[in-house]
Scaffold this motif. Structure first.
Motif, short mmCIF file in Angstrom:
data_model
loop_
_atom_site.label_atom_id
_atom_site.label_comp_id
_atom_site.label_asym_id
_atom_site.label_seq_id
_atom_site.Cartn_x
_atom_site.Cartn_y
_atom_site.Cartn_z
N THR A 1 0.79 -1.23 0.00
CA THR A 1 0.00 0.00 0.00
C THR A 1 0.82 1.29 0.00
O THR A 1 0.33 2.33 -0.43
N LYS A 2 2.05 1.23 0.49
CA LYS A 2 2.81 2.48 0.66
C LYS A 2 3.63 2.82 -0.59
O LYS A 2 3.78 2.00 -1.50
N TYR B 1 -4.55 2.81 -3.64
CA TYR B 1 -3.42 3.30 -2.87
C TYR B 1 -2.34 3.94 -3.75
O TYR B 1 -1.50 4.70 -3.25
N HIS B 2 -2.36 3.64 -5.05
CA HIS B 2 -1.35 4.18 -5.95
C HIS B 2 -2.03 4.77 -7.19
O HIS B 2 -1.89 4.24 -8.29
#
Length: 220
Positions: A114-115, A216-217
């Motif tokens: 997710t990051k 998330y992206h």
């Protein structure tokens, strides 16, 4: 009087799936109730008013929440095919690794999924370190619990399915040649008769996690 066993879960939840596996290992008939978490049922909220989450096991009208708690309840209630060893030290070790999965390994993999940027690099580094611990724990063993699957295998079971989905969606190589014991365990575990027919449809899982990844992206 026949026992009544119901399991509130979702179609894709790894936490619900570990309970499904435990019930199947024990040979316990149950009714599966798949929840829509965007529109939770009144029964789910009644049975788990504190966390309002799945999974919830309902045994003869009595609800038990939180998957690790449910697994131990199942093992203590139905003695056949034990998933925890009798020895207190061995039981403690199994509980340790179960907590390690839920508190360290799973969050690190999710972070890598997710990051972005430096945060993703740190999450990937944590994932690799955590997987080394997992690889080490498998030395000299067929399964984490020995010759038969047990609590730790059920808890780590998501690796045998979700890792390859994450790899396909992200293009990352998470479990490669550096973890031969884990790779062999993932293959062995996923093909067990009690396991292989329970996996969620892979095409639906890819669609779900691709949508999450895109969330998330977002494209810039």
């Amino acid at each position: 009087m026949a026992e009544e066993v119901k399991l509130f879960k979702t179609w894709s939840s790894t936490f619900g799936l570990r309970v499904v596996w435990a019930l199947k290992l024990k040979g316990i008939p149950y009714e599966a109730i798949d929840e829509d978490l965007s529109n939770k049922s009144a029964l789910l909220l009644q049975y788990n008013p504190v966390h309002k989450k799945i999974p919830v096991l309902v045994h003869n009208g009595n609800p038990i929440s939180e998957s690790l708690v449910i697994l131990e309840y199942i093992d203590e209630t139905w003695k056949q095919n034990p998933i925890l060893p009798q020895d207190p030290l061995h039981r403690a070790r199994e509980r340790f690794w179960a907590k390690f999965n839920d508190e360290k390994l799973l969050p690190s993999v999710w972070g890598a999924f997710t990051k972005e940027g430096k945060d993703r690099e740190e999450a990937m580094a944590a994932t690799m370190e955590n997987l080394k611990f997992v690889e080490e724990e498998l030395k000299g063993k067929k399964f984490f619990s020995g010759e038969k699957i047990g609590l730790v295998d059920l808890v780590f079971g998501w690796l045998a399915n979700l890792i390859s989905i994450f790899e396909e969606v992200t293009g990352f190589n998470i479990v490669g040649e550096g973890y031969p014991l884990l790779s062999a365990w993932m293959q062995e575990f996923s093909e067990l008769p009690v396991i292989k027919d329970t996996w969620p449809p892979r095409d639906k899982m890819i669609i779900k996690y691709q949508a999450l990844y895109d969330k998330y992206h977002p494209a810039k």
